[in-house]
Scaffold this motif. Structure first.
Motif, PDB file in Angstrom:
ATOM      1  N   MET A  19      34.125  34.102 107.993  1.00 40.93           N
ATOM      2  CA  MET A  19      34.393  35.533 108.062  1.00 40.93           C
ATOM      3  C   MET A  19      35.741  35.815 108.721  1.00 40.93           C
ATOM      4  O   MET A  19      36.477  36.724 108.304  1.00 40.93           O
ATOM      5  N   HIS A  70      34.028  40.003 102.990  1.00 36.95           N
ATOM      6  CA  HIS A  70      33.819  40.113 104.437  1.00 36.95           C
ATOM      7  C   HIS A  70      32.569  40.932 104.737  1.00 36.95           C
ATOM      8  O   HIS A  70      31.751  40.576 105.599  1.00 36.95           O
ATOM      9  N   ILE A  77      29.366  38.862 103.961  1.00 39.56           N
ATOM     10  CA  ILE A  77      29.040  37.884 105.004  1.00 39.56           C
ATOM     11  C   ILE A  77      28.466  38.588 106.230  1.00 39.56           C
ATOM     12  O   ILE A  77      27.522  38.091 106.866  1.00 39.56           O
ATOM     13  N   GLN A  78      29.004  39.751 106.563  1.00 37.66           N
ATOM     14  CA  GLN A  78      28.458  40.505 107.692  1.00 37.66           C
ATOM     15  C   GLN A  78      27.007  40.900 107.447  1.00 37.66           C
ATOM     16  O   GLN A  78      26.162  40.807 108.352  1.00 37.66           O
TER      17      GLN A  78
END
Length: 429
Positions: free
Chosen positions: A98, A192, A195-196
């Protein structure tokens, strides 16, 4: 009475042990006498500690046995498993990925701004050089002697410089480079966020790490940062959709079995198949056709600009000779036309338009592969939830759920009419 005294011993034990661990105060444990039926029993401190530990182990085992029996009495309840807890190494790796993705977002954003400045500065500079050279060529046609040579030489050199700069600019297509970096920053930002969500809402596994790495590498390949060696071809022979996602893993074709469950049904599968057909026949083909038109226009303009400045340089070189009037006319008119062509190509950002059409075609191609990958999965439970997947497809296409169903229904009716016409034509002829 004996039980109260034992509890007092157990309560004072942790404080005494902590004092021993500090190594600063030496404390002794004064054990009260346990009286049972007139019999006094004295235990050393070590034996008492061991007895307390044994009592704790027995209590833990009894509690665990009680919890297991309690869960076993409930048919739909399972014991919490340690496997549901994420591996710290997996979480650490996802955080590292990330951070790399966030760094790439900033890099592509900054480089995109830099290349946008290239486009504006080169366009303004080349047009200024070309118009100045055309003006000097016109003035040289009315001059004689020393001023004629100076003006003619200066105009020729400026035209040659503009030609070289135009060749380089048309080769790299700064407006197209800007669009590439803009798309890369947007897609890396999406990754991003994915993935969060995986870290906050799910239980990450090694499969999530592999998928994230594959997506990062696919984006790096689709939108390279360097210009030399890795730059995408700005004038390809064939127009293909942009591909920035890893290839979907080949799934087993479903031959028979359940077609419902996990939000899926036979009607939803047929709807998704019709949507795929519409994307292939209409959206993807339309954007590829528009991309081919934009590419042809860009090629013509990219060749015409340097060609016109080169002709203007040749014409200016012959100003003052026997071909003076025609040479001056060629030098001035070709220079003016070259500035117009350059403005149309780079001011109109034709390269960016081509990249936009190619990216749109790639978006619809990605949707096709995503839908087909889910439909080809034999196990319905391993697919993405059907209702959620339908909502995602509708939002990506800019339609409501009812609008998506209407699209699939109209596609099905048009395909049925086409098959009927083909069958009638085959019977007739």
């Amino acid at each position: 009475m004996a039980s109260l005294q034992s509890s007092g011993v157990i309560g004072s034990l942790p404080h005494s042990l902590s004092c021993c661990r500090r190594g600063m105060i030496r404390a002794t444990i004064n054990m009260p006498k346990l009286r049972t039926g007139g019999l006094s029993l004295k235990l050393p401190a070590r034996d008492l500690v061991q007895e307390v530990l044994d009592m704790g182990v027995g209590l833990t085992a009894a509690t665990t046995s009680h919890v297991e029996k309690k869960y076993e009495s409930r048919p739909n309840t399972t014991l919490p498993s340690v496997s549901n807890v994420s591996d710290p190494m997996v979480i650490a790796k996802l955080h590292a990925i990330m951070e790399a993705v966030a760094d790439r977002v900033e890099m592509h954003k900054n480089i995109g701004e830099q290349r946008d400045n290239w486009n504006h500065l080169l366009l303004t500079s080349i047009n200024a050089i070309t118009l100045t050279a055309a003006t000097m060529a016109g003035i040289a046609a009315t001059s004689v002697g020393g001023p004629l040579v100076a003006l003619k030489l200066s105009s020729t050199l400026m035209y040659l410089a503009a030609t070289g700069m135009l060749v380089v600019m048309n080769k790299i297509q700064p407006s197209q480079l800007v669009e590439e970096q803009r798309n890369a920053a947007r897609l890396f930002k999406q990754l991003h966020g994915q993935i969060q969500r995986t870290l906050s809402c799910g239980t990450p596994t090694s499969t999530d790490i592999e998928e994230a790495m594959e997506k990062v590498l696919a984006l790096d390949k689709a939108f390279p940062l360097p210009l030399l060696g890795a730059m995408l071809d700005k004038f390809p022979e064939t127009v293909e959709p942009a591909v920035w996602w890893p290839q979907h893993r080949q799934r087993q074709e479903r031959q028979s079995g359940r077609t419902d469950g996990n939000g899926w049904s036979v009607e939803l599968e047929e709807e998704m198949r019709e949507v795929v057909g519409v994307l292939k026949r209409k959206d993807t083909e339309d954007y590829l056709r528009l991309g081919k038109i934009a590419l042809k226009v860009n090629k013509i303009l990219a060749i015409s600009g340097p060609l016109l400045t080169g002709l203007a340089a040749c014409g200016t070189a012959f100003v003052g000779s026997s071909q003076g009037p025609w040479a001056a006319t060629l030098g001035v008119v070709a220079g003016a036309m070259a500035s117009v062509v350059n403005t149309m190509e780079h001011g109109g950002q034709v390269g960016m338009v081509f990249e936009m059409y190619r990216g749109n075609a790639g978006f619809f191609r990605m949707m096709e592969e995503s839908i087909e990958s889910n439909l080809n999965e034999r196990d319905v439970g391993r697919r993405e939830n059907g209702e959620l997947f339908e909502m995602k497809v509708a939002l990506q296409l800019g339609r409501s759920l009812s609008g998506l169903k209407d699209l699939a229904a109209s596609s099905y009716s048009s395909s049925q009419k086409g098959e009927a016409i083909e069958e009638f034509a085959s019977k007739l002829f």
